[in-house]
Design an enzyme around this catalytic site. Structure first.
Site, mmCIF file in Angstrom:
data_model
loop_
_atom_site.group_PDB
_atom_site.id
_atom_site.type_symbol
_atom_site.label_atom_id
_atom_site.label_comp_id
_atom_site.label_asym_id
_atom_site.label_seq_id
_atom_site.Cartn_x
_atom_site.Cartn_y
_atom_site.Cartn_z
ATOM 1 N N ALA A 138 -1.797 6.337 1.404
ATOM 2 C CA ALA A 138 -2.401 5.787 2.625
ATOM 3 C C ALA A 138 -2.537 6.852 3.712
ATOM 4 O O ALA A 138 -3.555 6.922 4.403
ATOM 5 C CB ALA A 138 -1.567 4.620 3.141
ATOM 6 N N VAL A 197 0.863 -1.179 0.000
ATOM 7 C CA VAL A 197 0.000 0.000 0.000
ATOM 8 C C VAL A 197 0.901 1.231 0.000
ATOM 9 O O VAL A 197 1.811 1.335 0.829
ATOM 10 C CB VAL A 197 -0.895 0.003 1.262
ATOM 11 C CG1 VAL A 197 -1.706 1.283 1.352
ATOM 12 C CG2 VAL A 197 -1.815 -1.211 1.275
ATOM 13 N N CYS A 198 0.669 2.146 -0.928
ATOM 14 C CA CYS A 198 1.508 3.342 -1.021
ATOM 15 C C CYS A 198 1.366 4.199 0.233
ATOM 16 O O CYS A 198 0.252 4.554 0.627
ATOM 17 C CB CYS A 198 1.118 4.187 -2.229
ATOM 18 S SG CYS A 198 1.880 5.817 -2.214
ATOM 19 N N VAL A 199 2.492 4.557 0.831
ATOM 20 C CA VAL A 199 2.453 5.279 2.102
ATOM 21 C C VAL A 199 1.849 6.680 1.946
ATOM 22 O O VAL A 199 1.036 7.103 2.775
ATOM 23 C CB VAL A 199 3.852 5.340 2.765
ATOM 24 C CG1 VAL A 199 4.873 6.060 1.889
ATOM 25 C CG2 VAL A 199 3.768 5.979 4.129
#
Lengths: 136, 130
Positions: free
Chosen positions: B82, B77-79
């Site tokens: 996110a 999941v892209c930080v």
């Protein structure tokens, strides 16, 4: 940093502020620049609005990220293809876009235009050459 | 074939995430390699364990978690995406002073470099989105 160089193209198809795609696409481009790939950007459909000059987002209370495009040259992202038909369909010309330039290290750091207007057919050929396409 | 998958849309709102799941599952069952599934934009909402769909509907989040467990799938999941959308793991909770985390099993939060790397290392990057 990476073992091989691929041709990466980022497809920008949406207007800059109606959705977050344009801004989050630009974030990938900036991070991806560190990977030393052969990068180009394409702007088509409403994506051409991302490059329109004089953007003012104060009234919609959104971050105006358009100045970030000016920095792309410093990240060695120097190939920005804008589709001619998409401009025309929206009543835009090259003069409506931000002047984006880079300094060509292979040509005594001469300042050159990053934006190149290409036809839909030419863009299709350029897409055909790519190894990786990110579509936003 | 060595695939990488990018998911750009959230669960239930958009079929892209269902298609991405079906494609990933079929690829793995077909003996292909999926080196990473990367969740970006609203796609990060695929990774919250707080999702509670009606019982007669598919559970998209659990479905991903189970697929990842079965095939040791790397789901990232892209930080940055996110953080904007409130997808939080233990580390992010502490770093950002939050009082809860919600990352689902077998998802991990990491940077956009993981997406670019997936583009470099895979033979095909398949993007699911609008």
């Amino acid at each position: 940093m990476s073992e091989q160089i691929k041709k990466f193209m980022y497809l920008n198809r949406r207007a800059p502020y109606g959705t977050i795609y344009a801004w989050e696409s630009l974030e990938v481009v900036l991070i991806g620049a560190a990977f030393d790939q052969d990068v180009s950007l394409a702007f088509l459909d409403d994506g051409v609005f991302q490059l329109v000059k004089g953007q003012d987002t104060a009234e919609v209370d959104m971050k105006n990220f358009s100045p970030t495009y000016q920095a792309l040259g410093d990240y060695d992202v120097t190939k920005l293809f804008v589709e001619k038909e998409s401009l025309e369909e929206r009543g835009l010309t090259l003069d409506d876009l931000m002047p984006l330039t880079y300094e060509d290290e292979d040509d005594d750091w001469a300042e050159k235009d990053s934006i190149k207007v290409v036809s839909r057919a030419e863009l299709a050929d350029i897409m055909e050459e790519q190894d990786v396409m990110f579509s936003f | 074939m060595k695939f990488a998958i990018q998911v750009n849309e959230g669960p239930y709102q958009h079929q892209a995430t269902d298609s991405a799941y079906q494609f990933t599952k079929a690829a793995l069952e077909g003996g292909h390699e999926v080196m990473r599934v990367f969740f970006y934009h609203d796609g990060v909402n695929n990774g919250t364990k707080l999702t509670t769909p009606p019982q007669d509907d598919r559970n998209i989040v659990n479905r991903w978690s189970e697929l990842a467990k079965k095939y040791d799938l790397d789901m990232v999941v892209c930080v940055a995406a996110a953080q904007r959308r409130g997808i939080v793991d233990e580390g992010e909770m502490q770093r950002n002073g939050k009082d809860a985390e919600n990352i689902a099993d077998n998802f991990r939060i990491s940077g956009l470099g993981q997406l670019v790397e997936a583009g470099i290392q895979s033979e095909r990057l398949v993007v699911f989105g609008d």
